[in-house]
Design an enzyme around this catalytic site. Structure first.
Site, PDB file in Angstrom:
ATOM      1  N   ASP A 156     -11.803  16.858  55.863  1.00  0.00           N
ATOM      2  CA  ASP A 156     -13.052  17.449  56.332  1.00  0.00           C
ATOM      3  C   ASP A 156     -12.983  18.956  56.469  1.00  0.00           C
ATOM      4  O   ASP A 156     -13.906  19.583  57.000  1.00  0.00           O
ATOM      5  CB  ASP A 156     -13.451  16.823  57.670  1.00  0.00           C
ATOM      6  CG  ASP A 156     -13.927  15.389  57.505  1.00  0.00           C
ATOM      7  OD1 ASP A 156     -14.715  15.146  56.576  1.00  0.00           O
ATOM      8  OD2 ASP A 156     -13.506  14.530  58.290  1.00  0.00           O
ATOM      9  N   ASP A 205     -18.074  10.028  52.084  1.00  0.00           N
ATOM     10  CA  ASP A 205     -18.291  11.313  52.750  1.00  0.00           C
ATOM     11  C   ASP A 205     -17.533  12.447  52.062  1.00  0.00           C
ATOM     12  O   ASP A 205     -17.945  13.608  52.104  1.00  0.00           O
ATOM     13  CB  ASP A 205     -17.826  11.261  54.209  1.00  0.00           C
ATOM     14  CG  ASP A 205     -18.160   9.989  54.939  1.00  0.00           C
ATOM     15  OD1 ASP A 205     -18.096   8.906  54.331  1.00  0.00           O
ATOM     16  OD2 ASP A 205     -18.438  10.053  56.146  1.00  0.00           O
TER      17      ASP A 205
END
Length: 407
Positions: A127, A186
């Site tokens: 991330d 994601d």
């Protein structure tokens, strides 16, 4: 409620035309966002000033300074720089600066962005794309600050260490829950960081990693109807798919709403960056699937999972809606034949968010939107504001304005 495609499209297009007669919804929302975000800054600063001893995690010196959501007891939930959502709040401040040109927002965006500097070296998360590109990436785009450029490039190098050429993907989570090499949908959102670094450096290594990840995800994450699994687990040596699962959706075979939104956004961005028509086709197929789900609500703010068993009483996920809207505005500028339809869909989402999902002024610790869902199976952040819902809402508004200026 299931709608026929011709009737739905006609209603959306008519709604879009009528919307031209309304007051400037972009200006109204940014005017509304300004006092809310000032409240968020004041609240976060007051907490960190009053209780500095409580803002350090057990893992070390990671002060909790970034608003993420609201706890069940109504208090503001602050997170440290290493949290996957930490880049969204400074990103929202950069969007405020982009819209207003007011140096007040620039100074605040710079202040919160600087607090993320250490994350350029964080190898424990995929991330880093969210964390760095939404903060430093927007900052560099708007200011050209050479120090930001260096952080972006280092973060891309760090992210690249998680790429496995045998699999063809970037590792999402470190091995857990019996997964050997889990990759989540994601992760498509972190490829923009690599593309940004490619532009800055001219190093095609970043580009090749991003393309490999996108191609492998297209092959293995998507079902024949262009809905997406959440988690694909790979054998790290052979690259073979071991499991197709979910972590935040209702079931392995269900369609978790935010996962569908991540894919739509990710492949739209990959087409913009590469010009590869396969990515445009993928994005358009995903968009078509999203808006033909039988359980898509009339207002186009999806339930947290399109297959949730308690629909129509299931929670909505505003964060999925804002990601979809932002992606659709961009897709409308890249696609030719279906472009007006995508903009009409996005306009419908923004109109309904603005009418029914905004937080009242002076409330909710400064968040902009209500009714998002973080991780329902995990029992966290259910029917609450989320910083990434706000971020993509502001991004969608800026993209809407750009679409209409260029019309």
């Amino acid at each position: 409620m299931k709608n026929s495609i011709p009737a739905l499209c006609l209603a959306l297009l008519l709604g879009s035309c009528c919307g031209e007669k309304k007051a400037d919804i972009v200006r109204q929302n940014f005017d509304s966002a300004a006092p809310q975000l000032r409240l968020a800054i004041r609240t976060a600063d007051s907490i960190t000033a009053a209780r500095p001893d409580s803002l350090v995690t057990a893992q070390g010196d990671y002060p909790r300074v970034f608003p993420r959501s609201i706890r069940k007891d109504g208090s503001l939930f602050l997170i440290p720089s290493k949290d996957w959502t930490s880049g969204f709040f400074p990103g929202s401040l950069w969007y405020m600066y982009e819209y207003t040109g007011d140096t007040l927002w620039k100074k605040q965006a710079e202040r919160f962005t600087d607090l993320l500097q250490r994350e350029q070296f964080n190898r424990n998360t995929h991330d880093i794309g969210f964390i760095i590109n939404d903060s430093y990436g927007n900052g560099y785009r708007l200011t050209g600050n050479p120090a930001y450029k260096n952080v972006i490039v280092q973060a891309a190098r760090t992210l690249s260490t998680r790429f496995n050429p045998n699999v063809g993907c970037i590792l999402s989570w470190n091995p857990r829950k019996g997964w050997q090499f889990p990759v989540i949908i994601d992760n498509m959102m972190n490829l923009e960081l690599l593309m940004n670094a490619t532009r800055i450096t001219g190093d095609s290594t970043f580009y090749r990693i991003a393309v490999s990840h996108a191609d492998t995800t297209m092959k293995n994450h998507y079902r024949p109807d262009y809905s997406s699994y959440h988690v694909i687990d790979y054998d790290s040596l052979s690259g073979k798919v071991l499991h197709r699962n979910t972590h935040q959706g209702y079931a392995d075979a269900s369609s978790w709403a935010r996962g569908q939104a991540w894919g739509l956004y990710g492949y739209t961005a990959m087409y913009r960056e590469t010009g590869d028509p396969r990515y445009l086709e993928q994005a358009e197929k995903i968009a078509g699937r999203i808006y033909t789900f039988p359980n898509m609500p009339e207002d186009m703010i999806p339930y947290w999972d399109f297959d949730a068993p308690d629909i129509p009483d299931a929670p909505r996920d505003v964060s999925a809606a804002t990601i979809m809207a932002s992606a659709l505005y961009e897709l409308s500028t890249l696609a030719t034949e279906q472009g007006p339809r995508y903009k009409a869909w996005a306009d419908r989402i923004i109109d309904n968010l603005s009418a029914s999902y905004l937080a009242p002024q002076g409330s909710n610790h400064g968040f902009l939107l209500l009714h998002s869902v973080g991780n329902l199976p995990g029992g966290s952040e259910i029917d609450t504001p989320l910083n990434y819902a706000d971020y993509y809402f502001l991004e969608a508004l800026l993209r809407k304005r750009k679409c209409e200026i260029n019309d």
